[in-house]
Design a protein around this motif. Structure first.
Motif, PDB file in Angstrom:
ATOM      1  N   ASP A 121       0.843  -1.189   0.000  1.00  0.00           N
ATOM      2  CA  ASP A 121       0.000   0.000   0.000  1.00  0.00           C
ATOM      3  C   ASP A 121       0.885   1.248   0.000  1.00  0.00           C
ATOM      4  OD1 ASP A 121      -1.690   2.227   1.190  1.00  0.00           O
ATOM      5  OD2 ASP A 121      -3.196   0.649   1.092  1.00  0.00           O
ATOM      6  N   PRO A 122       0.536   2.277  -0.792  1.00  0.00           N
ATOM      7  CA  PRO A 122       1.360   3.503  -0.819  1.00  0.00           C
ATOM      8  C   PRO A 122       1.529   4.163   0.546  1.00  0.00           C
ATOM      9  CG  PRO A 122      -0.210   3.479  -2.641  1.00  0.00           C
ATOM     10  CD  PRO A 122      -0.571   2.328  -1.767  1.00  0.00           C
ATOM     11  N   ARG A 123       0.567   3.924   1.443  1.00  0.00           N
ATOM     12  CA  ARG A 123       0.651   4.534   2.768  1.00  0.00           C
ATOM     13  C   ARG A 123       1.637   3.832   3.686  1.00  0.00           C
ATOM     14  NH1 ARG A 123      -5.581   4.204   4.134  1.00  0.00           N
ATOM     15  NH2 ARG A 123      -5.276   2.329   2.855  1.00  0.00           N
ATOM     16  N   ALA A 124       2.174   2.704   3.234  1.00  0.00           N
ATOM     17  CA  ALA A 124       3.132   1.967   4.066  1.00  0.00           C
ATOM     18  C   ALA A 124       4.381   2.789   4.334  1.00  0.00           C
ATOM     19  CB  ALA A 124       3.500   0.650   3.389  1.00  0.00           C
ATOM     20  N   GLY A 125       4.770   3.621   3.375  1.00  0.00           N
ATOM     21  CA  GLY A 125       5.944   4.457   3.584  1.00  0.00           C
ATOM     22  C   GLY A 125       5.752   5.446   4.720  1.00  0.00           C
ATOM     23  N   ILE A 126       4.517   5.921   4.886  1.00  0.00           N
ATOM     24  CA  ILE A 126       4.233   6.849   5.985  1.00  0.00           C
ATOM     25  C   ILE A 126       4.332   6.131   7.322  1.00  0.00           C
ATOM     26  CG2 ILE A 126       2.498   8.405   6.962  1.00  0.00           C
ATOM     27  CD1 ILE A 126       1.370   8.785   4.170  1.00  0.00           C
ATOM     28  N   GLN A 127       3.873   4.889   7.358  1.00  0.00           N
ATOM     29  CA  GLN A 127       3.920   4.123   8.596  1.00  0.00           C
ATOM     30  C   GLN A 127       5.339   3.745   8.975  1.00  0.00           C
ATOM     31  OE1 GLN A 127       2.034   3.157  10.975  1.00  0.00           O
ATOM     32  NE2 GLN A 127       2.876   1.270  11.822  1.00  0.00           N
ATOM     33  N   ASN A 128       6.149   3.346   8.003  1.00  0.00           N
ATOM     34  CA  ASN A 128       7.459   2.764   8.285  1.00  0.00           C
ATOM     35  C   ASN A 128       8.631   3.711   8.070  1.00  0.00           C
ATOM     36  OD1 ASN A 128       6.276   0.249   8.853  1.00  0.00           O
ATOM     37  ND2 ASN A 128       6.254  -0.298   6.688  1.00  0.00           N
ATOM     38  N   GLY A 129       8.389   4.928   7.641  1.00  0.00           N
ATOM     39  CA  GLY A 129       9.490   5.840   7.376  1.00  0.00           C
ATOM     40  C   GLY A 129       9.198   7.270   7.777  1.00  0.00           C
ATOM     41  N   PHE A 130       9.983   8.195   7.234  1.00  0.00           N
ATOM     42  CA  PHE A 130       9.851   9.622   7.517  1.00  0.00           C
ATOM     43  C   PHE A 130       9.967   9.916   9.014  1.00  0.00           C
ATOM     44  CE2 PHE A 130       7.435   9.078   3.539  1.00  0.00           C
ATOM     45  CZ  PHE A 130       8.105   9.973   2.719  1.00  0.00           C
ATOM     46  N   TRP A 131      10.918   9.267   9.680  1.00  0.00           N
ATOM     47  CA  TRP A 131      10.987   9.397  11.134  1.00  0.00           C
ATOM     48  C   TRP A 131      11.381  10.799  11.572  1.00  0.00           C
ATOM     49  CZ3 TRP A 131       8.361   6.056  13.542  1.00  0.00           C
ATOM     50  CH2 TRP A 131       8.229   4.764  13.039  1.00  0.00           C
TER      51      TRP A 131
END
Length: 437
Positions: A121-131
């Motif tokens: 899902d494209p939203r996975a990057g928001i969950q797992n990154g951009f700390w």
């Protein structure tokens, strides 16, 4: 809190501003699953929020702030137009504002990740990154919260805090009871399959140890938290909880209960009894100093208070992670937690070169836990932290040992724990047409 960028887990140190948490990791870092490292990072965030809230309640902080030149009423006055009311940076209102920003962040993340099924899902990057962006967002939110007009903020937010804190307590109790049942069923199943005396001895030893510790706890509670004359409320709490765990243990071995739950037994009751005694001790430690031989008349933030606070912090963090990770049992879904070594990236798949990638994606086929529920639990944990630190429905700006509100919340939790456990025992017998897992 800006120092959080230096406290990031080693597996994601190089991923602070990237969209993928597993793409730029140091080769010297140990290998771990993406779901594990992500939960670790959110846990660090919750821990830092908790520590910051505790600091604002630290004794002597308000007097120390009076030495800061740009604070109003400063003892080291420097002429100028820039003045800040530093009193707003301490006390229970500061805790409210810090937890308000953190809670909103987790609610926002819960909404963003709603309905995510896998890391594709494209939203996975928001969950797992951009700390880096996430931590800066939380820091900015906390700073902005201090500009909210006082007005009815405290009274309104306290209502939300009480509701959310109570929900966290209920979820925590459900998972503890589930842990007791799962542990006993697993060991009983192993014994039935192997007929090994080792498993039988382990069951017996675990049960006797838990009961022995609970009994020792009861004796110590009577010794240190009661007196021959007076302390009637403390005596009532200890006695009623002793009676309740005895009743629960008796119900667990009733023939009608055994008929519907053949693996139900005294091991579950022993674990629940031990936890109820812990809640009783935790409640009585907040009782009046007259009935507390350990703390005596001291009310300062001494070593004992620090040790107790550290134990509480660890228990909250553990409960938050375990509850959020076991979401399938609370949401009644069939989702099973993914194995740490499964999924894409573990064997050189799509994420490629598994030997080089230290944080591999194990959620390509399905998420290892409900991301939305994870953030909801962390939001509730933030509210629980806020209410516990500020004396629940009687807000206080001191981390005092004598806390009547906290005492009643904890003792009520112990009664609720016994009630929920008894219900798990009798429900299959009372409602035979329903399926209970």
């Amino acid at each position: 809190m800006g120092a959080v960028l230096g406290l990031c887990s080693a597996a994601q140190l190089a991923c602070c501003c990237g969209s993928a948490a597993c793409s730029l990791c140091c080769s010297a870092c140990p290998s771990c699953a993406n779901s594990t490292s992500t939960r670790l990072m959110y846990t660090v965030m919750l821990l830092l929020v908790m520590v910051t809230a505790c600091i604002t309640l630290a004794p002597g902080l308000e007097s120390e702030l009076k030495k800061v030149p740009f604070c109003k009423n400063s003892t080291h006055y420097i002429p100028g137009d820039f003045k800040v009311d530093c009193d707003k940076a301490v006390g229970y209102l500061a805790v409210y504002r810090i937890c308000f920003a953190a809670c909103l962040f987790f609610v926002l993340m819960a909404l963003i990740t709603l309905g995510v099924k896998s890391s594709k899902d494209p939203r996975a990057g928001i969950q797992n990154g951009f700390w880096g962006i996430k931590y800066m967002l939380v820091i900015g939110g906390i700073i902005g919260a201090f500009f909210i007009p006082e007005g009815s903020f405290a009274s309104t937010w306290m209502v939300f805090g009480m509701i959310g804190g109570f929900c966290f307590i209920v979820i925590q109790l459900i998972l503890i009871i589930d842990f007791a049942h799962s542990w006993a069923e697993r060991w009983v199943s192993n014994y039935e399959e192997t007929q090994s005396r080792g498993w039988y001895a382990a069951l017996l030893l675990a049960m006797l140890t838990a009961y022995a510790l609970a009994l020792i706890g009861i004796v110590l509670l009577y010794v240190y938290y009661t007196k021959s004359s007076g302390c009637e409320l403390s005596k009532f709490f200890i006695s009623i909880n002793l009676i309740l765990v005895v009743i629960a243990s008796g119900i667990s071995i009733l023939p009608s209960v055994q008929e519907h739950q053949p693996r139900s037994g005294l091991l579950q009751s022993a674990v629940v009894s031990l936890y109820v005694m812990y809640l009783t001790w935790s409640a009585l430690s907040n009782a009046s100093s007259e009935c507390n031989s350990i703390s005596g008349a001291e009310s300062s933030f001494d070593k004992q208070s620090i040790i107790g606070l550290v134990i509480w912090v660890c228990s909250v963090l553990y409960s938050s992670i375990r509850t959020a990770s076991s979401s399938s049992k609370l949401t009644m879904s069939d989702q099973i937690l993914a194995k740490e070594g499964s999924g894409e990236g573990a064997d050189g798949g799509e994420s490629g070169r598994g030997q080089e990638t230290k944080v591999f994606d194990n959620e390509g086929d399905g998420v290892a836990y409900s991301w939305t529920f994870f953030h909801v639990v962390f939001a509730l944990a933030t509210l629980y932290i806020m209410m516990t630190l500020t004396n629940w429905y009687n807000p206080s700006s001191q981390l005092s040992k004598e806390n009547v509100a906290s005492m009643w919340i904890k003792i009520t939790s112990s009664w609720l724990c016994v009630g929920l456990y008894i219900w798990t025992l009798v429900a299959p017998a009372l409602l035979p047409d329903r399926e209970f897992n």
